[in-house]
Design a protein around this motif. Structure first.
Motif, PDB file in Angstrom:
ATOM      1  N   LYS A  55       0.840  -1.300   0.018  1.00  0.00           N
ATOM      2  CA  LYS A  55       0.028  -0.086   0.036  1.00  0.00           C
ATOM      3  C   LYS A  55       0.872   1.357   0.108  1.00  0.00           C
ATOM      4  O   LYS A  55       2.257   1.295   0.285  1.00  0.00           O
ATOM      5  N   SER A  56       0.201   2.410  -0.512  1.00  0.00           N
ATOM      6  CA  SER A  56       0.923   3.456  -0.280  1.00  0.00           C
ATOM      7  C   SER A  56       1.417   4.013   1.112  1.00  0.00           C
ATOM      8  O   SER A  56       0.567   3.936   1.842  1.00  0.00           O
ATOM      9  N   PRO A  57       2.602   4.266   1.296  1.00  0.00           N
ATOM     10  CA  PRO A  57       2.790   4.769   2.756  1.00  0.00           C
ATOM     11  C   PRO A  57       1.935   6.185   3.218  1.00  0.00           C
ATOM     12  O   PRO A  57       1.584   6.913   2.489  1.00  0.00           O
ATOM     13  N   SER A  58       1.553   6.122   4.440  1.00  0.00           N
ATOM     14  CA  SER A  58       0.553   7.347   4.983  1.00  0.00           C
ATOM     15  C   SER A  58       1.384   8.332   5.139  1.00  0.00           C
ATOM     16  O   SER A  58       2.733   8.570   4.741  1.00  0.00           O
ATOM     17  N   ASP A  59       0.847   9.395   5.046  1.00  0.00           N
ATOM     18  CA  ASP A  59       1.233  10.966   5.221  1.00  0.00           C
ATOM     19  C   ASP A  59       2.271  10.883   6.435  1.00  0.00           C
ATOM     20  O   ASP A  59       3.269  11.480   6.453  1.00  0.00           O
ATOM     21  N   LYS A  60       1.795  10.445   7.654  1.00  0.00           N
ATOM     22  CA  LYS A  60       2.589  10.425   8.833  1.00  0.00           C
ATOM     23  C   LYS A  60       3.789   9.869   8.472  1.00  0.00           C
ATOM     24  O   LYS A  60       4.682  10.177   9.019  1.00  0.00           O
ATOM     25  N   LEU A  61       3.760   8.708   7.784  1.00  0.00           N
ATOM     26  CA  LEU A  61       5.244   8.070   7.717  1.00  0.00           C
ATOM     27  C   LEU A  61       6.222   8.732   6.744  1.00  0.00           C
ATOM     28  O   LEU A  61       7.137   8.800   7.091  1.00  0.00           O
ATOM     29  N   LYS A  62       5.470   9.394   5.807  1.00  0.00           N
ATOM     30  CA  LYS A  62       6.155  10.132   4.840  1.00  0.00           C
ATOM     31  C   LYS A  62       6.825  11.353   5.619  1.00  0.00           C
ATOM     32  O   LYS A  62       8.019  11.728   5.626  1.00  0.00           O
ATOM     33  N   LYS A  63       6.175  11.928   6.649  1.00  0.00           N
ATOM     34  CA  LYS A  63       6.605  13.061   7.428  1.00  0.00           C
ATOM     35  C   LYS A  63       7.689  12.532   8.117  1.00  0.00           C
ATOM     36  O   LYS A  63       8.860  13.281   8.480  1.00  0.00           O
ATOM     37  N   ASP A  64       7.736  11.101   8.509  1.00  0.00           N
ATOM     38  CA  ASP A  64       8.866  10.722   9.541  1.00  0.00           C
ATOM     39  C   ASP A  64      10.057  10.566   9.062  1.00  0.00           C
ATOM     40  O   ASP A  64      10.881  10.048   9.308  1.00  0.00           O
ATOM     41  N   MET A  65      10.050  10.184   7.311  1.00  0.00           N
ATOM     42  CA  MET A  65      11.103   9.861   6.635  1.00  0.00           C
ATOM     43  C   MET A  65      11.390  10.949   5.772  1.00  0.00           C
ATOM     44  O   MET A  65      10.855  11.147   4.644  1.00  0.00           O
ATOM     45  N   GLU A  66      12.094  12.041   6.359  1.00  0.00           N
ATOM     46  CA  GLU A  66      12.613  13.112   5.711  1.00  0.00           C
ATOM     47  C   GLU A  66      13.016  13.052   4.284  1.00  0.00           C
ATOM     48  O   GLU A  66      12.538  13.909   3.344  1.00  0.00           O
ATOM     49  N   GLU A  67      13.583  12.032   3.875  1.00  0.00           N
ATOM     50  CA  GLU A  67      14.424  11.953   2.711  1.00  0.00           C
ATOM     51  C   GLU A  67      13.411  11.546   1.723  1.00  0.00           C
ATOM     52  O   GLU A  67      13.540  11.580   0.418  1.00  0.00           O
ATOM     53  N   LEU A  68      12.253  10.823   2.100  1.00  0.00           N
ATOM     54  CA  LEU A  68      11.157  10.358   1.105  1.00  0.00           C
ATOM     55  C   LEU A  68      10.320  11.379   0.758  1.00  0.00           C
ATOM     56  O   LEU A  68       9.404  11.358  -0.127  1.00  0.00           O
ATOM     57  N   ASN A  69      10.435  12.588   1.489  1.00  0.00           N
ATOM     58  CA  ASN A  69       9.401  13.556   1.202  1.00  0.00           C
ATOM     59  C   ASN A  69       9.725  14.385  -0.316  1.00  0.00           C
ATOM     60  O   ASN A  69       8.712  14.896  -0.695  1.00  0.00           O
ATOM     61  N   LYS A  70      10.772  14.029  -0.804  1.00  0.00           N
ATOM     62  CA  LYS A  70      11.201  14.604  -1.944  1.00  0.00           C
ATOM     63  C   LYS A  70      10.738  14.008  -3.262  1.00  0.00           C
ATOM     64  O   LYS A  70      10.922  14.468  -4.313  1.00  0.00           O
ATOM     65  N   ILE A  71      10.269  12.844  -3.097  1.00  0.00           N
ATOM     66  CA  ILE A  71       9.673  11.858  -4.211  1.00  0.00           C
ATOM     67  C   ILE A  71       8.063  11.841  -4.197  1.00  0.00           C
ATOM     68  O   ILE A  71       7.517  11.994  -3.254  1.00  0.00           O
ATOM     69  N   ASN A  72       7.692  11.614  -5.493  1.00  0.00           N
ATOM     70  CA  ASN A  72       6.197  11.443  -5.538  1.00  0.00           C
ATOM     71  C   ASN A  72       5.725  10.105  -5.276  1.00  0.00           C
ATOM     72  O   ASN A  72       6.631   9.259  -5.010  1.00  0.00           O
ATOM     73  N   LYS A  73       4.460  10.048  -5.284  1.00  0.00           N
ATOM     74  CA  LYS A  73       3.681   8.877  -4.858  1.00  0.00           C
ATOM     75  C   LYS A  73       4.241   7.603  -5.532  1.00  0.00           C
ATOM     76  O   LYS A  73       4.375   6.425  -5.100  1.00  0.00           O
ATOM     77  N   ASP A  74       4.286   7.714  -6.998  1.00  0.00           N
ATOM     78  CA  ASP A  74       4.483   6.732  -7.745  1.00  0.00           C
ATOM     79  C   ASP A  74       5.868   6.078  -7.408  1.00  0.00           C
ATOM     80  O   ASP A  74       6.226   4.803  -7.446  1.00  0.00           O
ATOM     81  N   GLU A  75       7.012   6.985  -7.355  1.00  0.00           N
ATOM     82  CA  GLU A  75       8.248   6.538  -6.956  1.00  0.00           C
ATOM     83  C   GLU A  75       8.155   5.854  -5.653  1.00  0.00           C
ATOM     84  O   GLU A  75       9.053   4.962  -5.473  1.00  0.00           O
ATOM     85  N   LEU A  76       7.313   6.556  -4.719  1.00  0.00           N
ATOM     86  CA  LEU A  76       7.461   5.781  -3.337  1.00  0.00           C
ATOM     87  C   LEU A  76       6.965   4.464  -3.361  1.00  0.00           C
ATOM     88  O   LEU A  76       7.597   3.427  -2.738  1.00  0.00           O
ATOM     89  N   ILE A  77       5.911   4.151  -4.189  1.00  0.00           N
ATOM     90  CA  ILE A  77       5.413   2.829  -4.317  1.00  0.00           C
ATOM     91  C   ILE A  77       6.310   1.990  -4.808  1.00  0.00           C
ATOM     92  O   ILE A  77       6.551   0.903  -4.422  1.00  0.00           O
ATOM     93  N   LEU A  78       7.520   2.389  -5.722  1.00  0.00           N
ATOM     94  CA  LEU A  78       8.354   1.695  -6.391  1.00  0.00           C
ATOM     95  C   LEU A  78       9.536   1.088  -5.445  1.00  0.00           C
ATOM     96  O   LEU A  78       9.935   0.120  -5.397  1.00  0.00           O
ATOM     97  N   LEU A  79       9.485   2.189  -4.470  1.00  0.00           N
ATOM     98  CA  LEU A  79      10.709   1.981  -3.481  1.00  0.00           C
ATOM     99  C   LEU A  79      10.039   0.926  -2.576  1.00  0.00           C
ATOM    100  O   LEU A  79      10.790  -0.172  -1.954  1.00  0.00           O
ATOM    101  N   VAL A  80       8.881   0.836  -2.240  1.00  0.00           N
ATOM    102  CA  VAL A  80       8.278  -0.170  -1.618  1.00  0.00           C
ATOM    103  C   VAL A  80       8.127  -1.520  -2.205  1.00  0.00           C
ATOM    104  O   VAL A  80       8.406  -2.484  -1.605  1.00  0.00           O
ATOM    105  N   LEU A  81       8.133  -1.529  -3.568  1.00  0.00           N
ATOM    106  CA  LEU A  81       7.943  -2.830  -4.271  1.00  0.00           C
ATOM    107  C   LEU A  81       9.346  -3.246  -4.454  1.00  0.00           C
ATOM    108  O   LEU A  81       9.533  -4.576  -4.073  1.00  0.00           O
TER     109      LEU A  81
END
Length: 159
Positions: A55-81
């Motif tokens: 699933k897509s990381p939650s907004d809270k989780l993204k806030k907790d991961m400062e370096e991931l705030n710079k990438i878009n949702k599709d890129e984030l899903i690819l990181l999870v994959l």
């Protein structure tokens, strides 16, 4: 050859409330047959699509991961994959290790089932320890640097 997981391989409905962004259900399996007193044994890393989810990381989780705030949702899903792919790769590494050990082991008809089961359980235990270490180091996107280090380590072990 490496089995490359795709987003649509993850069929289970992701839980709405979970600190995790994915789950890869897998196990090591041994299959054997005996023909004319010769055992043929195959080892597989089995991926369970129906029990795996992303699933897509939650907004809270993204806030907790400062370096991931710079990438878009599709890129984030690819990181999870990628993270989940590496769980599968760890399983594949241990399937290959188990297969190598089996090839070097002499079994008799009397001890085949017991010895095979003991080897399988031993390798599953080792695999689970590595899976835990992997998640402790970089699970939940704790560190993209740690993820890159594990990617490199896993690539060296699997290729």
């Amino acid at each position: 050859e490496r089995n490359k997981l795709q987003l649509d391989d993850f069929k289970f409905e992701a839980p709405q409330i979970s600190k995790y962004t994915g789950s890869t259900a897998l196990n090591l399996m041994c299959y054997y047959s005996i023909n004319n007193d010769v055992a043929e044994i195959a080892v597989r890393c089995r991926f369970y699509k129906e029990l795996s989810w992303i699933k897509s990381p939650s907004d809270k989780l993204k806030k907790d991961m400062e370096e991931l705030n710079k990438i878009n949702k599709d890129e984030l899903i690819l990181l999870v994959l990628n993270h989940e792919q590496r769980h599968y790769d760890i399983g594949e590494i241990f399937a290959r290790k188990l297969s190598d050990t089996i090839q070097k082991t002499t079994f008799t008809a009397a001890n085949l089932e017991t010895n095979l089961k003991n080897l399988l359980l031993s390798y599953i235990s080792e695999m689970n320890l590595m899976q835990e270490q992997y998640d402790n180091d970089c699970g939940l996107g704790n560190s993209t640097q740690k993820q890159r280090e594990w990617d490199k380590k896993i690539d060296q072990l699997i290729f």
